[in-house]
Write a protein that holds these residues in place. Structure first.
Motif, PDB file in Angstrom:
ATOM      1  N   PHE A  42     122.834 -40.864 121.245  1.00  0.00           N
ATOM      2  CA  PHE A  42     122.748 -39.715 122.139  1.00  0.00           C
ATOM      3  C   PHE A  42     122.911 -40.160 123.594  1.00  0.00           C
ATOM      4  N   PRO A  47     117.662 -37.438 122.322  1.00  0.00           N
ATOM      5  CA  PRO A  47     118.133 -36.490 121.310  1.00  0.00           C
ATOM      6  C   PRO A  47     118.162 -35.053 121.810  1.00  0.00           C
ATOM      7  N   ASN A  48     117.371 -34.757 122.834  1.00  0.00           N
ATOM      8  CA  ASN A  48     117.336 -33.379 123.327  1.00  0.00           C
ATOM      9  C   ASN A  48     118.666 -32.959 123.954  1.00  0.00           C
ATOM     10  N   ASN A  50     121.488 -33.519 122.600  1.00  0.00           N
ATOM     11  CA  ASN A  50     122.340 -33.147 121.466  1.00  0.00           C
ATOM     12  C   ASN A  50     123.817 -33.541 121.698  1.00  0.00           C
ATOM     13  N   PRO A 142     129.161 -32.788 121.948  1.00  0.00           N
ATOM     14  CA  PRO A 142     127.927 -32.195 121.379  1.00  0.00           C
ATOM     15  C   PRO A 142     127.989 -32.242 119.853  1.00  0.00           C
ATOM     16  N   ARG A 184     126.241 -36.305 112.611  1.00  0.00           N
ATOM     17  CA  ARG A 184     124.799 -36.318 112.355  1.00  0.00           C
ATOM     18  C   ARG A 184     124.284 -37.736 112.194  1.00  0.00           C
TER      19      ARG A 184
END
Length: 781
Positions: A42, A47-48, A50, A142, A184
């Motif tokens: 990230f 991780p926020n 995204n 993203p 992912r």
């Protein structure tokens, strides 16, 4: 070369085509490429956000024959002839939505692609060249439930491509898809281990490892896949399955996926027959080993894909990396040829190797090209079983005579038959023979030497040929028991070579010491006599002799010599006996006395002189006087520097007048009553002198007598002349630098008054000396 949108836009179709064609003809072709990527994680490790950060690499391949193709985004020096290319960019799609229409890319490292023929024993015989250009950049995407497609398109393909329909009208697309699952997991795509092959050889098998490496250790599967369309001329004739537009000639924005496959020239070519029906082309689905055997020459486009599957209980497809490349099938030359150092070839073409005498023997391997040979296998059916070896040369130790068959195999276990070559040979082990001879030891007499063959065979073979080398430059002698005469003394290594009925040879060398004395001592005759001091050279014609012999000369006047042909000076008159003794290095001796050989007689001495010793141009007459000793006749010759005779006389004394300053040579020739003569030459040269006299008065009255004050005398050859005249008040009234220009009695155009005047004169005379004169003169009016 990418045409900027500002200039290209929606210009007329014909003009666009013209621009495109000129660019492509000049630039060559991009011939292959593939995308790979890795995921850093990230953005800012948060991780926020995204947002995943990806490092992307594009490997692009271009022609470099001739001017070559441009890499888009190249800096100065990276294009053909060091020129710039157009700007480079890719387009990024999220699903079918354009995420980034023009992501700029800049070319990095450019290097040559190695020629990997997939066959270790072949060398290509035609020109082939490709270079790889590497683009590395970072993108931030993203995390999405749609795949991202990174794509690059370019028109057009090489029109010489064999397996496609209208290749010059279609472009190509290089792309990679980052699946939602790969996003992912922050997955990395596999990397191919080596560059793609750029050439293979027609009608020859090949194996090339196109395997890849996956850093996460996921499962990889390999397959052939279709090359796909991209920018090209098809879009000008209407929509295509790739939604191509006008910009696809040289795309300003790459088309969205999916991408239509190329049209193979069916039925000869298709996805599973990319090298053509009848050619073998396979890829191992587990290892990526590309192998086969092409039967058609040409230029082919191939597509290979590697699928990346997760190792979950239910595998998930994480990525598919497509590699498209251009492959030339050309003529090649084989580099492996079996060859042995043989004695001869038999009627079946087998190498026949002759071994003379049982025991150890080395069979010399001359197989080529050594760089392409990795293994050697020898098999020989010997008298006691099979003998084997694995070194380049084969060493045997057979003690039983006979003929044995063997085989030498190069690269026995190679997958390529052209790497394997075989030499069948026969090893003939024959009895040996021993060469030997005797000869009559030479004595002191100059006589021929008899040689006797004592050679013996070691088995039931027989000696059939003899060859004698006497080591004296004479022709080889084929007789068995010859006689030979040496013309010079010395130690001669005589060699006898023998050949038996099996064509085996042997030889022996023995020294023959040959130092006889001459049968007769001879000296080159020298009729006549010599005049004291007499230098006599004695030319020794005795044979055979050389510098190793001892020579003892006695010249009859008490002097001696010790060389073969000496030179001696007789300082007194007389008739002399000469003695010579010769001893050979082996002690042989001979001598002789030459009675009254040398007659040395008295000689005159030439000499003369002349007066005056130094004649001048004022007194050029000389008289030559004889001063010779013991002469009863004389003669003079005068020659000039060119050697031409200008005067001669038999007189003892004579007069001669020198006419110029040239050097003359006077030679006197005198004769003694014995007949001996002597000569003497002297050179003579007239010395030039100058004289200078000035009158003490002159009368410039115009009667033609004594009107001008000037010098008299001889001034030939004088230089730097200066005459000056002063009046009674010390005023300089006249100067002259020419001896023939004098004072006419005028000063500044007006007659000078009568009376006394002073003068001085100076010059460099003909001999280089400075001369100066002073005096007075009376001008009479």
């Amino acid at each position: 070369m990418r045409i900027p949108q500002l200039l290209f836009g929606r210009i007329p179709l014909l003009l666009a085509f013209a621009l495109f064609s000129a660019s492509e003809l000049y630039a060559g072709h991009i011939v292959g490429g593939e995308f790979t990527y890795t995921c850093r994680g990230f953005r800012n490790n948060d991780p926020n956000t995204n947002i995943r950060v990806y490092d992307v690499r594009i490997n692009m391949y271009r022609d470099c024959i001739g001017q070559g193709a441009y890499f888009d985004g190249a800096r100065e020096g990276q294009g053909p002839n060091g020129e710039f290319s157009g700007p480079g960019h890719i387009s990024i799609y999220n699903g079918l939505t354009l995420f980034d229409p023009t992501f700029n890319i800049v070319l990095g490292q450019v290097s040559s692609v190695p020629i990997n023929l997939g066959n270790p024993c072949l060398v290509i015989t035609e020109d082939i060249c490709q270079e790889i250009g590497v683009y590395e950049f970072t993108v931030e995407l993203p995390v999405s439930n749609q795949p991202y497609t990174l794509t690059y398109q370019r028109c057009c393909r090489n029109p010489e491509i064999t397996n496609l329909v209208r290749p010059g009208d279609i472009g190509t697309t290089y792309f990679i898809t980052i699946t939602p699952e790969a996003q992912r997991r922050c997955n990395a795509s596999p990397d191919f281990n080596i560059d793609p092959p750029i050439a293979i050889c027609v009608n020859e098998v090949f194996q090339i490892d196109l395997g890849a490496t996956d850093r996460e250790g996921d499962s990889l599967a390999y397959k052939f896949c279709d090359p796909v369309l991209g920018g090209g001329l098809d879009g000008l004739n209407g929509p295509t399955s790739t939604s191509t537009t006008f910009d696809d000639i040289i795309p300003l924005i790459e088309s969205p996926p999916p991408y239509a496959p190329v049209d193979f020239r069916f039925p000869q070519f298709d996805l599973n027959n990319q090298l053509g029906q009848g050619s073998v082309l396979e890829i191992d689905p587990l290892t990526g080993l590309l192998s086969g055997r092409p039967i058609f020459r040409g230029i082919f486009v191939l597509g290979v894909c590697v699928e990346e599957w997760s190792r979950d209980s239910v595998p998930i497809l994480l990525s598919e990396t497509k590699r498209e490349f251009q492959l030339a099938v050309n003529l090649c030359g084989n580099q492996v040829f079996a060859d042995l150092l043989e004695t001869e070839l038999d009627d079946q073409g087998r190498f026949f190797i002759r071994q003379c005498g049982p025991g150890t023997n080395t069979i010399i391997n001359q197989s080529t090209n050594v760089d392409f040979i990795s293994t050697y296998d020898w098999i020989l059916d010997g008298p006691e079983g099979i003998l084997t070896g694995n070194s380049r040369d084969f060493v045997t130790n057979i003690t039983t005579t006979g003929v044995y068959e063997g085989t030498m195999i190069l690269n026995r276990n190679s997958f390529a038959q052209n790497c394997i070559d075989t030499a069948v040979f026969l090893l003939g082990v024959f009895p040996d023979a021993t060469a030997d001879f005797e000869f009559a030891e030479p004595g002191c007499n100059d006589e021929p030497i008899d040689f006797l063959d004592r050679s013996t065979p070691d088995g039931d073979n027989t000696i059939v040929e003899w060859e004698w080398d006497y080591a004296d430059g004479s022709a080889l002698d084929p007789r068995q028991n010859p006689r030979h005469r040496y013309n010079q003394p010395g130690v001669f290594p005589v060699r006898l070579s023998i050949t038996d009925n099996n064509r085996c040879t042997a030889e022996v060398t023995k020294p023959v010491t040959y130092f006889p004395t001459p049968r007769t001592i001879l000296i080159e005759p020298d009729p006549g006599f010599g005049c004291v001091p007499y230098t006599k050279q004695f030319i020794n014609l005795s044979r055979p002799i050389n510098d190793q012999y001892i020579f003892e000369w006695e010249f009859g006047d008490g002097a001696t010599g010790d060389v073969a042909s000496p030179t001696h000076v007789y300082e007194r008159t007389g008739i002399f006996d000469v003695y010579l003794a010769i001893t050979s290095p082996t002690g042989c001796f001979v001598d002789t006395l030459f009675n009254s050989l040398v007659d040395v007689r008295s000689a005159p001495i030439a000499d003369f002189f002349w007066t005056p010793e130094e004649p001048t141009n004022i007194f050029p007459d000389i008289r030559v006087f004889d001063r010779s000793i013991d002469a009863n006749r004389s003669r003079y010759v005068i020659r000039n520097r060119a050697g031409e005779q200008i005067f001669t006389t038999p007189a003892l004394d004579f007069d001669y007048t020198l006419r110029d300053s040239a050097t003359l040579f006077i030679t006197q020739l005198v004769t003694h009553p014995s007949g001996c003569v002597d000569t003497l030459t002297k050179d003579l040269k007239l010395r030039l002198v100058n004289t200078y006299f000035m009158p003490n008065a002159f009368t410039p009255n115009g009667d033609g007598l004594n009107d001008v004050f000037l010098p008299e005398g001889i001034l030939i050859g004088a230089t730097e002349y200066l005459l000056r005249i002063w009046n009674r008040w010390g005023e300089l009234i006249f100067t002259s630098t020419e001896p023939r220009v004098g004072w006419d009695g005028n000063f500044r155009g007006t007659p000078s008054p009568g009376g006394g005047y002073l003068w001085d004169a100076q010059f460099i005379d003909v001999g280089g000396e400075f001369q100066e004169f002073k005096g007075g003169v009376v001008l009479i009016r």
